[in-house]
Design a protein around this motif. Sequence first.
Motif, PDB file in Angstrom:
ATOM      1  N   ARG A   5      22.536  38.093  65.728  1.00 38.22           N
ATOM      2  CA  ARG A   5      22.961  37.460  64.437  1.00 38.22           C
ATOM      3  C   ARG A   5      24.324  36.739  64.726  1.00 38.22           C
ATOM      4  O   ARG A   5      25.243  37.482  65.366  1.00 38.22           O
ATOM      5  CB  ARG A   5      23.186  38.594  63.423  1.00 38.22           C
ATOM      6  CG  ARG A   5      23.290  37.774  62.225  1.00 38.22           C
ATOM      7  CD  ARG A   5      23.666  38.938  60.941  1.00 38.22           C
ATOM      8  NE  ARG A   5      22.494  39.257  60.534  1.00 38.22           N
ATOM      9  CZ  ARG A   5      21.891  40.558  60.542  1.00 38.22           C
ATOM     10  NH1 ARG A   5      22.557  41.330  61.324  1.00 38.22           N
ATOM     11  NH2 ARG A   5      20.878  40.916  60.097  1.00 38.22           N
ATOM     12  N   ARG A  29      19.279  33.865  64.437  1.00 37.08           N
ATOM     13  CA  ARG A  29      19.649  34.425  62.997  1.00 37.08           C
ATOM     14  C   ARG A  29      20.985  34.188  62.801  1.00 37.08           C
ATOM     15  O   ARG A  29      21.946  34.505  63.387  1.00 37.08           O
ATOM     16  CB  ARG A  29      19.264  36.039  63.028  1.00 37.08           C
ATOM     17  CG  ARG A  29      17.878  36.324  63.250  1.00 37.08           C
ATOM     18  CD  ARG A  29      17.825  38.074  63.383  1.00 37.08           C
ATOM     19  NE  ARG A  29      18.228  38.560  62.149  1.00 37.08           N
ATOM     20  CZ  ARG A  29      18.475  40.009  62.257  1.00 37.08           C
ATOM     21  NH1 ARG A  29      18.151  40.656  63.228  1.00 37.08           N
ATOM     22  NH2 ARG A  29      18.710  40.390  61.164  1.00 37.08           N
ATOM     23  N   ARG A  31      24.233  34.033  59.913  1.00 36.67           N
ATOM     24  CA  ARG A  31      24.792  34.265  58.429  1.00 36.67           C
ATOM     25  C   ARG A  31      25.945  33.228  58.360  1.00 36.67           C
ATOM     26  O   ARG A  31      27.027  33.058  59.251  1.00 36.67           O
ATOM     27  CB  ARG A  31      25.664  35.768  58.658  1.00 36.67           C
ATOM     28  CG  ARG A  31      26.325  36.152  57.266  1.00 36.67           C
ATOM     29  CD  ARG A  31      26.646  37.245  57.360  1.00 36.67           C
ATOM     30  NE  ARG A  31      25.594  38.301  57.559  1.00 36.67           N
ATOM     31  CZ  ARG A  31      25.818  39.811  58.048  1.00 36.67           C
ATOM     32  NH1 ARG A  31      26.909  40.303  58.424  1.00 36.67           N
ATOM     33  NH2 ARG A  31      24.499  40.338  58.007  1.00 36.67           N
ATOM     34  N   GLU A  48      21.383  33.753  56.017  1.00 41.91           N
ATOM     35  CA  GLU A  48      21.886  34.593  55.379  1.00 41.91           C
ATOM     36  C   GLU A  48      23.513  33.842  54.693  1.00 41.91           C
ATOM     37  O   GLU A  48      24.049  33.040  55.419  1.00 41.91           O
ATOM     38  CB  GLU A  48      22.245  35.827  56.036  1.00 41.91           C
ATOM     39  CG  GLU A  48      21.308  36.740  56.380  1.00 41.91           C
ATOM     40  CD  GLU A  48      21.671  37.802  57.323  1.00 41.91           C
ATOM     41  OE1 GLU A  48      22.722  38.322  57.233  1.00 41.91           O
ATOM     42  OE2 GLU A  48      20.873  38.362  58.132  1.00 41.91           O
TER      43      GLU A  48
END
Length: 295
Positions: A5, A29, A31, A48
């Motif tokens: 992430r 991924r 954020r 996210e």
Amino acid sequence: MNESRVLVVGATGQLGGVITRKLIASGVRVRALARNREALASLASAAEIAAVDLRDVPKLTEACRGVDQIVATANNNMGKGPTSPTRIDLSGYQNLCAAARNTSVRRLIYVSYRGVAQDAPVDIFRVKWYIEDAIRRSGVPCVMLRPTAFMDVWIDQILAKGIREKGVATIFGDGNTVANYIAVDDVAEFAVKILERDVVDEVVEAGGPSNVSQNHLATLVERRLKSSGKRRHVPVAAMRLLPPIVRPFNEVAARLMTLGLYSATESTPFPGWQVSADRFGVAPRTVETYVAQMT
């Protein structure tokens, strides 16, 4: 890297937004962190979302939890008063470093600028130097990515904007000082490539093939937009004298004057641009290519 992430700090900004979209497109991924939740809404379906102010240490620490790497582009370059970069940028990054250290983030990539110095004539360059220093002192493994001047700013926001709105290109000084230019998309590509490599505690300078003057840039844009070729030269003397007078009333205008003075008086070519480009497999475009692709 696809299973890790990445936290993008400044994900709604000009550069941070491009980095975020590139990472999402490659299956990473992400954020996405920014202050404004509404601005983050367009990313909510693919990343996210972390609507966090860098001054909020508990929320910032939570945003770093479970993150492998951070790429940070956040700045308040056009901030004033309580949100001036000279007031909050450094402390914000000190908070980010503490949060990264306390959550065992593996590496922080900070997008700085090729030209930072402790005694730089432009306040935001000095701030970036102090941020780099704070990151190094924090002990968090890091990379400083230092790009040259953004084509998107100098071509789109300064030259083309003036030509489209007023039919006049604004030139700082005589326009003959040479600088190196790189597109935001190419800087984002450098950031993505660095995230994929084991590069730690290094400075990576990123530039492009174009070492040119403002006059050359203006000529390219004028031809592309079929402009009359009218130009307004801002005198160096005015850019030297006015900032201290203007700053108490308009901090942003004073900052822009010092940036203009820097561009008019400091020659900043980057003959070694290809070293980093070859190393990371990035092919930065020329100013001619960028202007030709303008809408």
